[in-house]
Scaffold this motif. Structure first.
Motif, PDB file in Angstrom:
ATOM      1  N   LEU A  18       0.753  -1.264   0.071  1.00  0.00           N
ATOM      2  CA  LEU A  18       0.039   0.103   0.005  1.00  0.00           C
ATOM      3  C   LEU A  18       0.844   1.485  -0.114  1.00  0.00           C
ATOM      4  O   LEU A  18       0.601   2.167  -0.744  1.00  0.00           O
ATOM      5  CB  LEU A  18      -1.024  -0.098   1.207  1.00  0.00           C
ATOM      6  CG  LEU A  18      -2.099  -0.913   1.089  1.00  0.00           C
ATOM      7  CD1 LEU A  18      -2.676  -0.974   2.669  1.00  0.00           C
ATOM      8  CD2 LEU A  18      -3.103  -0.863   0.057  1.00  0.00           C
ATOM      9  N   ALA A  19       1.862   1.152   0.778  1.00  0.00           N
ATOM     10  CA  ALA A  19       2.885   2.271   0.925  1.00  0.00           C
ATOM     11  C   ALA A  19       3.333   2.718  -0.517  1.00  0.00           C
ATOM     12  O   ALA A  19       3.715   3.796  -0.773  1.00  0.00           O
ATOM     13  CB  ALA A  19       3.875   2.205   1.944  1.00  0.00           C
ATOM     14  N   GLU A  20       3.778   1.573  -1.062  1.00  0.00           N
ATOM     15  CA  GLU A  20       4.539   1.726  -2.572  1.00  0.00           C
ATOM     16  C   GLU A  20       3.555   2.090  -3.511  1.00  0.00           C
ATOM     17  O   GLU A  20       4.001   3.091  -4.327  1.00  0.00           O
ATOM     18  CB  GLU A  20       5.133   0.368  -2.831  1.00  0.00           C
ATOM     19  CG  GLU A  20       6.453   0.117  -1.843  1.00  0.00           C
ATOM     20  CD  GLU A  20       6.791  -1.435  -2.437  1.00  0.00           C
ATOM     21  OE1 GLU A  20       6.272  -2.248  -3.003  1.00  0.00           O
ATOM     22  OE2 GLU A  20       8.123  -1.726  -1.994  1.00  0.00           O
ATOM     23  N   ARG A  21       2.387   1.699  -3.443  1.00  0.00           N
ATOM     24  CA  ARG A  21       1.307   2.197  -4.431  1.00  0.00           C
ATOM     25  C   ARG A  21       0.984   3.754  -4.036  1.00  0.00           C
ATOM     26  O   ARG A  21       0.820   4.540  -5.109  1.00  0.00           O
ATOM     27  CB  ARG A  21       0.147   1.510  -4.212  1.00  0.00           C
ATOM     28  CG  ARG A  21       0.203   0.026  -4.881  1.00  0.00           C
ATOM     29  CD  ARG A  21      -0.871  -0.820  -4.538  1.00  0.00           C
ATOM     30  NE  ARG A  21      -2.121  -0.502  -4.900  1.00  0.00           N
ATOM     31  CZ  ARG A  21      -3.316  -0.972  -4.341  1.00  0.00           C
ATOM     32  NH1 ARG A  21      -3.212  -1.901  -3.575  1.00  0.00           N
ATOM     33  NH2 ARG A  21      -4.476  -0.287  -4.748  1.00  0.00           N
ATOM     34  N   ASN A  22       0.811   4.251  -2.806  1.00  0.00           N
ATOM     35  CA  ASN A  22       0.723   5.569  -2.524  1.00  0.00           C
ATOM     36  C   ASN A  22       1.697   6.452  -3.108  1.00  0.00           C
ATOM     37  O   ASN A  22       1.444   7.359  -3.817  1.00  0.00           O
ATOM     38  CB  ASN A  22       0.470   5.574  -0.993  1.00  0.00           C
ATOM     39  CG  ASN A  22       0.204   7.080  -0.677  1.00  0.00           C
ATOM     40  OD1 ASN A  22      -0.648   7.589  -0.796  1.00  0.00           O
ATOM     41  ND2 ASN A  22       1.456   7.756  -0.062  1.00  0.00           N
ATOM     42  N   ALA A  23       3.053   5.950  -2.828  1.00  0.00           N
ATOM     43  CA  ALA A  23       4.127   6.802  -3.300  1.00  0.00           C
ATOM     44  C   ALA A  23       4.244   6.828  -4.951  1.00  0.00           C
ATOM     45  O   ALA A  23       4.532   7.791  -5.404  1.00  0.00           O
ATOM     46  CB  ALA A  23       5.529   5.921  -2.946  1.00  0.00           C
TER      47      ALA A  23
ATOM     48  N   VAL B 177      -6.902   4.160  -1.886  1.00  0.00           N
ATOM     49  CA  VAL B 177      -7.989   4.511  -0.632  1.00  0.00           C
ATOM     50  C   VAL B 177      -8.768   3.358  -0.302  1.00  0.00           C
ATOM     51  O   VAL B 177      -8.864   3.081   0.889  1.00  0.00           O
ATOM     52  CB  VAL B 177      -8.503   5.761  -1.062  1.00  0.00           C
ATOM     53  CG1 VAL B 177      -9.582   6.102  -0.099  1.00  0.00           C
ATOM     54  CG2 VAL B 177      -7.529   6.922  -1.174  1.00  0.00           C
ATOM     55  N   ALA B 178      -9.330   2.713  -1.455  1.00  0.00           N
ATOM     56  CA  ALA B 178     -10.323   1.624  -1.041  1.00  0.00           C
ATOM     57  C   ALA B 178      -9.481   0.414  -0.314  1.00  0.00           C
ATOM     58  O   ALA B 178      -9.988  -0.021   0.525  1.00  0.00           O
ATOM     59  CB  ALA B 178     -11.024   1.136  -2.317  1.00  0.00           C
ATOM     60  N   ASP B 179      -8.448   0.163  -0.823  1.00  0.00           N
ATOM     61  CA  ASP B 179      -7.694  -0.875  -0.203  1.00  0.00           C
ATOM     62  C   ASP B 179      -7.088  -0.312   1.295  1.00  0.00           C
ATOM     63  O   ASP B 179      -7.196  -1.263   2.125  1.00  0.00           O
ATOM     64  CB  ASP B 179      -6.622  -1.262  -1.055  1.00  0.00           C
ATOM     65  CG  ASP B 179      -6.998  -1.990  -2.205  1.00  0.00           C
ATOM     66  OD1 ASP B 179      -8.263  -2.455  -2.328  1.00  0.00           O
ATOM     67  OD2 ASP B 179      -5.952  -2.295  -3.124  1.00  0.00           O
ATOM     68  N   CYS B 180      -6.640   0.657   1.517  1.00  0.00           N
ATOM     69  CA  CYS B 180      -6.316   1.022   2.899  1.00  0.00           C
ATOM     70  C   CYS B 180      -7.521   1.003   3.646  1.00  0.00           C
ATOM     71  O   CYS B 180      -7.393   0.549   4.849  1.00  0.00           O
ATOM     72  CB  CYS B 180      -5.894   2.594   2.654  1.00  0.00           C
ATOM     73  SG  CYS B 180      -4.116   2.999   2.037  1.00  0.00           S
ATOM     74  N   ALA B 181      -8.707   1.510   3.171  1.00  0.00           N
ATOM     75  CA  ALA B 181      -9.983   1.451   4.252  1.00  0.00           C
ATOM     76  C   ALA B 181     -10.127   0.091   4.471  1.00  0.00           C
ATOM     77  O   ALA B 181     -10.529  -0.176   5.621  1.00  0.00           O
ATOM     78  CB  ALA B 181     -11.081   2.176   3.514  1.00  0.00           C
ATOM     79  N   GLY B 182     -10.033  -0.980   3.527  1.00  0.00           N
ATOM     80  CA  GLY B 182     -10.290  -2.360   3.968  1.00  0.00           C
ATOM     81  C   GLY B 182      -9.412  -2.824   4.839  1.00  0.00           C
ATOM     82  O   GLY B 182      -9.787  -3.677   5.661  1.00  0.00           O
ATOM     83  N   VAL B 183      -8.084  -2.681   4.724  1.00  0.00           N
ATOM     84  CA  VAL B 183      -6.969  -2.992   5.400  1.00  0.00           C
ATOM     85  C   VAL B 183      -6.723  -2.655   6.656  1.00  0.00           C
ATOM     86  O   VAL B 183      -6.691  -3.097   7.709  1.00  0.00           O
ATOM     87  CB  VAL B 183      -5.740  -3.258   4.708  1.00  0.00           C
ATOM     88  CG1 VAL B 183      -4.404  -3.649   5.529  1.00  0.00           C
ATOM     89  CG2 VAL B 183      -5.661  -3.877   3.384  1.00  0.00           C
ATOM     90  N   LEU B 184      -6.874  -1.045   6.802  1.00  0.00           N
ATOM     91  CA  LEU B 184      -6.718  -0.186   7.893  1.00  0.00           C
ATOM     92  C   LEU B 184      -7.726   0.391   8.724  1.00  0.00           C
ATOM     93  O   LEU B 184      -7.862   0.556   9.978  1.00  0.00           O
ATOM     94  CB  LEU B 184      -5.493   0.758   7.502  1.00  0.00           C
ATOM     95  CG  LEU B 184      -4.328   0.624   6.736  1.00  0.00           C
ATOM     96  CD1 LEU B 184      -3.815   1.894   6.476  1.00  0.00           C
ATOM     97  CD2 LEU B 184      -3.411  -0.466   7.806  1.00  0.00           C
ATOM     98  N   GLY B 185      -8.815   0.219   7.886  1.00  0.00           N
ATOM     99  CA  GLY B 185     -10.125   0.964   8.298  1.00  0.00           C
ATOM    100  C   GLY B 185     -10.130   2.351   7.920  1.00  0.00           C
ATOM    101  O   GLY B 185      -9.368   3.160   7.535  1.00  0.00           O
ATOM    102  N   PRO B 186     -11.353   3.158   7.399  1.00  0.00           N
ATOM    103  CA  PRO B 186     -11.507   4.376   6.886  1.00  0.00           C
ATOM    104  C   PRO B 186     -11.167   5.538   7.846  1.00  0.00           C
ATOM    105  O   PRO B 186     -10.811   6.369   7.217  1.00  0.00           O
ATOM    106  CB  PRO B 186     -13.215   4.519   6.916  1.00  0.00           C
ATOM    107  CG  PRO B 186     -13.772   3.232   7.801  1.00  0.00           C
ATOM    108  CD  PRO B 186     -12.678   2.255   8.024  1.00  0.00           C
TER     109      PRO B 186
ATOM    110  N   MET C 280      -5.848  11.392  -2.941  1.00  0.00           N
ATOM    111  CA  MET C 280      -6.660  11.442  -3.950  1.00  0.00           C
ATOM    112  C   MET C 280      -7.278  12.689  -4.225  1.00  0.00           C
ATOM    113  O   MET C 280      -7.485  13.177  -5.357  1.00  0.00           O
ATOM    114  CB  MET C 280      -7.513  10.392  -3.624  1.00  0.00           C
ATOM    115  CG  MET C 280      -8.702  10.178  -4.635  1.00  0.00           C
ATOM    116  SD  MET C 280      -9.770   8.616  -4.544  1.00  0.00           S
ATOM    117  CE  MET C 280     -10.678   9.146  -3.064  1.00  0.00           C
ATOM    118  N   ALA C 281      -7.691  13.613  -3.278  1.00  0.00           N
ATOM    119  CA  ALA C 281      -8.388  14.766  -3.293  1.00  0.00           C
ATOM    120  C   ALA C 281      -7.464  15.955  -4.434  1.00  0.00           C
ATOM    121  O   ALA C 281      -7.757  16.532  -4.940  1.00  0.00           O
ATOM    122  CB  ALA C 281      -8.765  15.390  -2.003  1.00  0.00           C
TER     123      ALA C 281
END
Length: 274
Positions: A44-49, A71-80, A92-93
């Motif tokens: 996730l960190a690499e995809r964000n970067a 964002v969708a995967d972070c929300a699923g793994v870490l919580g919204p 994303m914004a």
């Protein structure tokens, strides 16, 4: 230093100032949470970067798609409401704003700001990052009075929390000056940017990214005020610094080269013939 719409000359005072004002949103995710797989978090960190890199490469439309999935995967793994999810959502914004999708960016930043207030508190630096970015999107959307109100609040909060010489505090001063320029108050905006440029050079040096952003914005306003020679000099310095730091092919370098060429053409046309 591309424009994403709105304001004087189609938003030319945006420059890369929006990226400067949103720099703290453009960060890699924080430390790996203990309740999730380190391998999954690293992905996730690499995809964000990678999404951040797309924004800085002026490929905002691609960044929008990349961040949507992150964002969708972070929300699923870490919580919204997890801090890292909020970072990705802020990115994303920003990508939407850089792609010219200002209405969508405005809505996302309002939601992101409210979430950051709830998670971090109203005066936390990460909350102020989102509030500052919101102010910039308000300006780009033509809501300059609202932008001034938001940026004034952020500038005050940052000066108290971080001190007058912190980069984020200087960025808030940049936002206020650009708000004034977009509202047509070019004289005061020019004076504010000249002082800000002096301060940024003294604190960070002449080739620092923030210094260059301020210099380019000051040159734009000087050109609008008819101070063509001064604008050309400042654009030459901004172009030289950007080329040496970011390379000749970087979007900011290419855009500054074009701005400099336009300013030189205006300078030549304004001089009496033989």
């Amino acid at each position: 230093m591309t424009s994403a719409g709105g304001g004087l000359d189609g938003g030319r005072f945006k420059g890369s100032a929006f990226l400067a004002q949103s720099a703290a949103l453009h960060q890699a995710l924080g430390g790996a949470p203990q309740h999730s797989s380190a391998v999954r978090w690293l992905e996730l960190a690499e995809r964000n970067a990678a999404g951040v890199d797309l924004v800085h490469q002026d490929r905002a439309d691609e960044a929008v798609e990349a961040f949507h999935d992150v964002v969708a995967d972070c929300a699923g793994v870490l919580g919204p409401q997890h801090p890292d999810t909020l970072v990705a959502a802020g990115n994303m914004a920003v990508a939407h704003a850089c792609a010219g999708r200002l209405a969508a960016a405005l809505g996302m930043l309002e939601v992101n700001l409210a979430a950051r207030v709830a998670v971090f508190g109203d005066g936390h630096p990460r909350t102020l990052d989102a509030r500052d970015a919101l102010g910039t999107v308000l300006r780009l959307s033509g809501r300059t009075a609202d932008a001034v109100a938001v940026h004034s609040r952020v500038a005050h909060q940052r000066a108290l929390a971080l001190g007058p010489s912190h980069p984020d505090t200087l960025v808030s001063r940049l936002g206020l000056a650009l708000d004034g320029a977009e509202a047509g108050d070019l004289g005061p905006a020019s004076a504010a940017l000249d002082q800000l440029l002096h301060d940024a050079e003294a604190i960070f040096g002449p080739r620092d990214y923030l210094t260059t952003v301020v210099r380019a914005a000051a040159a734009d306003i000087a050109l609008a005020l008819g101070r063509v020679d001064h604008a050309v000099t400042q654009l030459q310095l901004a172009y030289s610094a950007t080329e040496s730091v970011r390379g000749p092919a970087h979007p900011d370098t290419v855009a500054l080269q074009a701005e400099l060429a336009d300013a030189v053409a205006i300078q030549s046309a304004s001089r009496p013939g033989p």
